[in-house]
Design a protein around this motif. Structure first.
Motif, short mmCIF file in Angstrom:
data_model
loop_
_atom_site.label_atom_id
_atom_site.label_comp_id
_atom_site.label_asym_id
_atom_site.label_seq_id
_atom_site.Cartn_x
_atom_site.Cartn_y
_atom_site.Cartn_z
N VAL A 1 0.83 -1.31 0.06
CA VAL A 1 -0.10 0.12 -0.11
C VAL A 1 0.85 1.01 -0.01
CG1 VAL A 1 -1.78 1.42 1.15
CG2 VAL A 1 -1.98 -1.29 1.35
N PHE A 2 0.44 2.21 -0.96
CA PHE A 2 1.36 3.20 -0.97
C PHE A 2 0.55 4.58 -0.72
CE2 PHE A 2 3.57 0.28 -3.27
CZ PHE A 2 5.01 0.56 -3.23
N LEU A 3 0.68 5.36 0.12
CA LEU A 3 -0.08 6.51 0.44
C LEU A 3 0.65 7.77 0.26
CD1 LEU A 3 -0.34 4.05 2.79
CD2 LEU A 3 -2.63 5.38 2.98
N PHE A 4 0.32 8.64 -0.57
CA PHE A 4 0.84 10.09 -1.04
C PHE A 4 -0.11 11.16 -0.39
CE2 PHE A 4 2.57 7.06 -3.86
CZ PHE A 4 3.71 7.50 -4.18
N GLY A 5 0.24 11.73 0.65
CA GLY A 5 -0.47 12.97 1.33
C GLY A 5 0.25 13.28 2.50
N ARG A 6 -0.10 14.77 2.99
CA ARG A 6 0.35 14.96 4.31
C ARG A 6 -0.08 14.10 5.17
NH1 ARG A 6 2.49 19.75 6.13
NH2 ARG A 6 2.06 21.11 4.25
N CYS A 7 0.91 13.66 6.04
CA CYS A 7 0.52 12.76 7.09
C CYS A 7 1.32 13.31 8.54
CB CYS A 7 0.72 11.21 6.90
SG CYS A 7 0.62 10.23 8.11
N SER A 8 0.71 13.43 9.69
CA SER A 8 1.45 13.72 10.78
C SER A 8 2.27 12.58 11.13
CB SER A 8 0.56 13.95 12.03
OG SER A 8 -0.21 12.83 12.37
N LYS A 9 3.38 12.79 11.81
CA LYS A 9 4.34 11.95 12.20
C LYS A 9 4.04 10.83 13.11
CE LYS A 9 9.23 11.35 14.02
NZ LYS A 9 10.38 11.81 14.78
N GLY A 10 2.97 11.56 13.93
CA GLY A 10 2.43 10.54 15.01
C GLY A 10 1.50 9.51 14.45
N LEU A 11 0.59 10.04 13.51
CA LEU A 11 -0.29 9.22 12.74
C LEU A 11 0.50 8.06 12.07
CD1 LEU A 11 -3.15 8.22 11.91
CD2 LEU A 11 -2.87 10.02 10.21
N ALA A 12 1.66 8.50 11.25
CA ALA A 12 2.49 7.73 10.49
C ALA A 12 2.92 6.51 11.32
CB ALA A 12 3.59 8.26 9.76
N GLU A 13 3.34 6.99 12.65
CA GLU A 13 3.97 5.84 13.55
C GLU A 13 2.72 4.84 13.89
OE1 GLU A 13 5.54 8.08 16.47
OE2 GLU A 13 7.52 8.42 15.56
N GLU A 14 1.63 5.39 14.11
CA GLU A 14 0.68 4.49 14.51
C GLU A 14 0.08 3.47 13.25
OE1 GLU A 14 -4.07 4.87 16.46
OE2 GLU A 14 -2.51 6.75 16.34
N MET A 15 0.39 4.23 12.11
CA MET A 15 -0.23 3.20 10.76
C MET A 15 0.87 2.09 10.83
SD MET A 15 -0.91 6.47 8.26
CE MET A 15 -1.18 5.35 6.70
N PHE A 16 2.37 2.50 11.26
CA PHE A 16 3.24 1.15 10.79
C PHE A 16 2.81 0.17 12.07
CE2 PHE A 16 5.64 4.42 8.29
CZ PHE A 16 5.60 3.64 7.41
N GLN A 17 2.47 0.76 13.20
CA GLN A 17 2.01 -0.28 14.23
C GLN A 17 1.08 -1.28 13.82
OE1 GLN A 17 1.32 2.23 17.82
NE2 GLN A 17 3.31 2.46 18.02
N VAL A 18 0.00 -0.51 13.15
CA VAL A 18 -1.07 -1.28 12.82
C VAL A 18 -0.76 -2.47 11.79
CG1 VAL A 18 -3.34 -1.21 11.41
CG2 VAL A 18 -2.90 0.34 13.45
N ALA A 19 0.05 -1.97 10.94
CA ALA A 19 0.52 -2.74 9.81
C ALA A 19 1.69 -4.02 10.44
CB ALA A 19 1.60 -1.81 8.91
N GLY A 20 2.09 -3.88 11.51
CA GLY A 20 2.81 -4.93 12.32
C GLY A 20 3.91 -5.59 11.24
N GLU A 21 3.98 -6.62 11.53
CA GLU A 21 4.95 -7.50 10.58
C GLU A 21 4.99 -7.16 9.30
OE1 GLU A 21 2.63 -11.73 10.19
OE2 GLU A 21 4.16 -11.39 12.02
#
Length: 379
Positions: free
Chosen positions: A220-240
């Motif tokens: 999944v490729f996402l292009f757009g403004r994203c806060s650093k905190g939300l990006a970190e949360e997204m990577f946690q959701v993606a997990g492994e």
């Protein structure tokens, strides 16, 4: 030779290169011979993309949202008043008092309604819900009191339910040659999904981040403004599976040119808009729909009734229950197993944009409307 009429667009919130404001409305008016000035927050990105004669007057940026609402608004008013324009066209609800002060018998003031602010305020997570509801009701009352002698410009068709006298100038895409020539679609789709636009939780950021776990084959490729905190949360959701998640735009503005390149950079399986249920979005026709369609990319979105009706009408993709992982996986599998159908969805979308859903048609409406409201107000 007739008088060159002066137009001032004002925003204290939007980026100065906001596609609707800068590339569509300001650029169309500039090409039509109006003297156009844009008052907008200062940004280093202005050096990236300047292609016309539009004057941009920068506003000082403040880190605190509420400080900005006060001081940027005052600065915008002072700069706008000095210009003594024939048309003032503003884009943020906090500018309603400014617009009310600028309105005279000898000019036209246009309130460009980008969002359903009444429901949008209720979704703001940085305020507690009772306060959000209270502010929403206050906004509705203030808007009614201040906008009575203004022209209303509506970015969405359904806004006319709330603003019957408003003029729909819809946020359809520019006919971008680079996207339109992305017509070599074939059965060699990759297992890659695309999302473009600002990233927030109410726009499905966490749902999109979970997709590599829903279907382990996809990236999944996402292009757009994203806060650093939300990006970190997204990577946690993606997990492994976080190595299959790519976020371009962490704490930065993503220029339009970069977004445009993203559409043609891969053989996308689908363009995403898996938003959780929300009163704010359920009736909107998202700009990203039209951009995916322009590039011939099948749309995969939530099955809100209005969205489902749109996708079915143009046969340009699939809708799913955004809260049902098996429904989402089945749709991804369908596109993967049926490349010719996916290609058909993409071609149908592009055809709809070329024939009907494009800014060139809206541009004519905008210019005709400006002429009409100018004549009505002896401008």
């Amino acid at each position: 030779m007739g008088k060159v009429r002066k137009v001032v667009h004002l925003t204290t919130v939007h980026h100065p290169l906001d596609p609707r404001i800068f590339y569509k409305e300001c650029s169309s008016l500039d090409k039509a011979g109006y003297d156009v000035t844009l008052i907008a927050p200062e940004s280093p990105d202005l050096q990236l993309e300047r292609q016309n004669e539009i004057s941009i007057l920068p506003l000082k940026k403040y880190k605190n949202r509420f400080v900005s609402m006060v001081f940027s608004t005052i600065e915008a008013y002072k700069k706008a008043k000095k210009l003594n324009a024939d048309f003032y066209h503003f884009h943020d609800p906090e500018l309603l008092p400014v617009a009310w002060l600028l309105k005279k018998k000898s000019n036209v003031v246009v309130y460009d309604i980008h969002e359903d602010y009444e429901t949008g305020i209720v979704t703001r997570s940085y305020l507690n819900r009772p306060l959000r509801v209270f502010i929403s009701k206050c906004y509705k009352l203030i808007e009614k009191l201040l906008s009575g002698n203004m022209e209303l410009c509506l970015a969405e068709k359904y806004y006319q339910e709330k603003y019957p006298r408003g003029k729909c100038i819809l946020n359809y895409p520019l006919l971008n040659p680079e996207l339109l020539k992305n017509d070599e679609l074939n059965e060699d789709f990759e297992n890659k999904l695309l999302y473009t636009g600002n990233l927030t939780k109410d726009r499905g950021a966490l749902l999109h981040a979970s997709l590599p776990k829903v279907d382990e084959k996809v990236s999944v490729f996402l292009f757009g403004r994203c806060s650093k905190g939300l990006a970190e949360e997204m990577f946690q959701v993606a997990g492994e599976k976080q190595t299959q998640l790519f976020v371009e735009g962490v704490d930065r503005y993503v220029p339009k040119q970069e977004l445009d390149k993203s559409y043609v950079s891969q053989r996308w399986l689908a363009g995403l808009a898996l938003f959780p249920p929300s009163d704010h979005y359920k009736k909107k026709e998202l700009t990203k729909f039209f951009e995916y369609m322009t590039a011939g990319i099948p749309v995969l979105c939530s099955d809100f009734p209005v969205w489902k009706e749109f996708i079915n009408k143009y046969q340009c993709g699939l809708t799913v229950n955004p809260q049902n992982e098996s429904d989402i996986k089945e749709a991804i599998d369908f596109l993967r197993r049926n490349p010719m159908k996916a290609k058909e969805f993409g071609n149908n979308g592009r055809k709809a944009v070329l024939e009907e859903l494009n800014w060139e048609k809206e541009e004519k409406k905008l210019l005709d409307w400006y002429s009409q409201i100018g004549s009505k107000n002896n401008v």
